[in-house]
Design a protein around this motif. Structure first.
Motif, PDB file in Angstrom:
ATOM      1  N   GLN A   1       0.836  -1.198   0.000  1.00  0.00           N
ATOM      2  CA  GLN A   1       0.000   0.000   0.000  1.00  0.00           C
ATOM      3  C   GLN A   1       0.868   1.245   0.000  1.00  0.00           C
ATOM      4  O   GLN A   1       2.055   1.198   0.367  1.00  0.00           O
ATOM      5  CB  GLN A   1      -0.900   0.005   1.238  1.00  0.00           C
ATOM      6  N   GLU A   2       0.271   2.354  -0.385  1.00  0.00           N
ATOM      7  CA  GLU A   2       0.965   3.631  -0.368  1.00  0.00           C
ATOM      8  C   GLU A   2       1.576   3.853   1.007  1.00  0.00           C
ATOM      9  O   GLU A   2       0.931   3.649   2.028  1.00  0.00           O
ATOM     10  CB  GLU A   2      -0.027   4.753  -0.686  1.00  0.00           C
ATOM     11  N   GLY A   3       2.862   4.230   1.015  1.00  0.00           N
ATOM     12  CA  GLY A   3       3.568   4.478   2.272  1.00  0.00           C
ATOM     13  C   GLY A   3       4.414   3.314   2.747  1.00  0.00           C
ATOM     14  O   GLY A   3       5.268   3.495   3.625  1.00  0.00           O
ATOM     15  N   ASP A   4       4.211   2.109   2.187  1.00  0.00           N
ATOM     16  CA  ASP A   4       5.023   0.958   2.584  1.00  0.00           C
ATOM     17  C   ASP A   4       6.466   1.152   2.108  1.00  0.00           C
ATOM     18  O   ASP A   4       6.707   1.544   0.966  1.00  0.00           O
ATOM     19  CB  ASP A   4       4.475  -0.342   1.984  1.00  0.00           C
ATOM     20  N   HIS A   5       7.415   0.849   2.981  1.00  0.00           N
ATOM     21  CA  HIS A   5       8.837   0.918   2.639  1.00  0.00           C
ATOM     22  C   HIS A   5       9.261  -0.422   2.040  1.00  0.00           C
ATOM     23  O   HIS A   5       8.827  -1.478   2.512  1.00  0.00           O
ATOM     24  CB  HIS A   5       9.683   1.225   3.881  1.00  0.00           C
ATOM     25  N   VAL A   6      10.100  -0.365   1.012  1.00  0.00           N
ATOM     26  CA  VAL A   6      10.633  -1.582   0.395  1.00  0.00           C
ATOM     27  C   VAL A   6      12.146  -1.460   0.299  1.00  0.00           C
ATOM     28  O   VAL A   6      12.689  -0.352   0.266  1.00  0.00           O
ATOM     29  CB  VAL A   6      10.032  -1.836  -1.010  1.00  0.00           C
TER      30      VAL A   6
END
Length: 164
Positions: free
Chosen positions: A110-115
């Motif tokens: 989702q928007e905002g998830d860090h990868v």
């Protein structure tokens, strides 16, 4: 003479990596392939001369016949994961104004998830390259599309220069 060779190399590398775009990839590549194993490029980067003209604003990478998985080519933050028109897209902001996007790729992120580089970000769906299984990978710096292949470590050209 050495300085002139460096200038020549820089000009050739900028042309190879950036196509006709004036924006070039970083001098030190730091990204990895978003699919494994190393894919064939089915359709190359071919940016339009003007933003409103047709062209190919990324590369199409061949994938396994059953689709496969997409991994983050570099660390970043998901800025979009959803459907655009009729296909799933995921976009990752890598900082320094760089964003990469992949389609058709469905994701649970989702928007905002860090990868992080190499992390699974989604699965490839069919439909982009007709009968061939592929994923479209685009990279933008600000509003300019740039060649994603210029960010990969194993694509730097070998250029032989004449001796001094």
């Amino acid at each position: 003479m050495v300085f002139l060779k460096f200038i020549l190399f820089a000009a050739i590398a900028a042309t190879v990596f950036a196509g006709s775009s004036t924006t070039v990839a970083p001098a030190t590549p730091r990204w990895s392939w978003p699919v494994s194993p190393k894919p064939a490029v089915l359709r190359a980067f071919d940016p339009p001369e003007k933003p409103w003209l047709s062209g190919h604003r990324g590369v199409d990478l061949q994938t396994a016949p059953d689709g496969g998985m997409v991994t983050a080519p570099a660390d970043g933050v998901v800025t979009f994961a959803g459907v655009v028109v009729d296909r799933p897209v995921i976009t990752i902001d890598h900082g320094e104004g760089l964003r990469s996007s992949f389609e058709p790729v469905s994701s649970d992120l989702q928007e905002g998830d860090h990868v992080v580089r190499g992390q699974l970000v989604g699965s490839i769906e069919s439909g982009h390259c007709g009968e061939a299984a592929c994923v479209h990978w685009g990279v933008r710096r600000g509003d300019d599309y740039i060649n994603p292949l210029g960010f990969l470590e194993d694509l730097r050209p070998s250029i032989l220069l004449p001796p001094d």
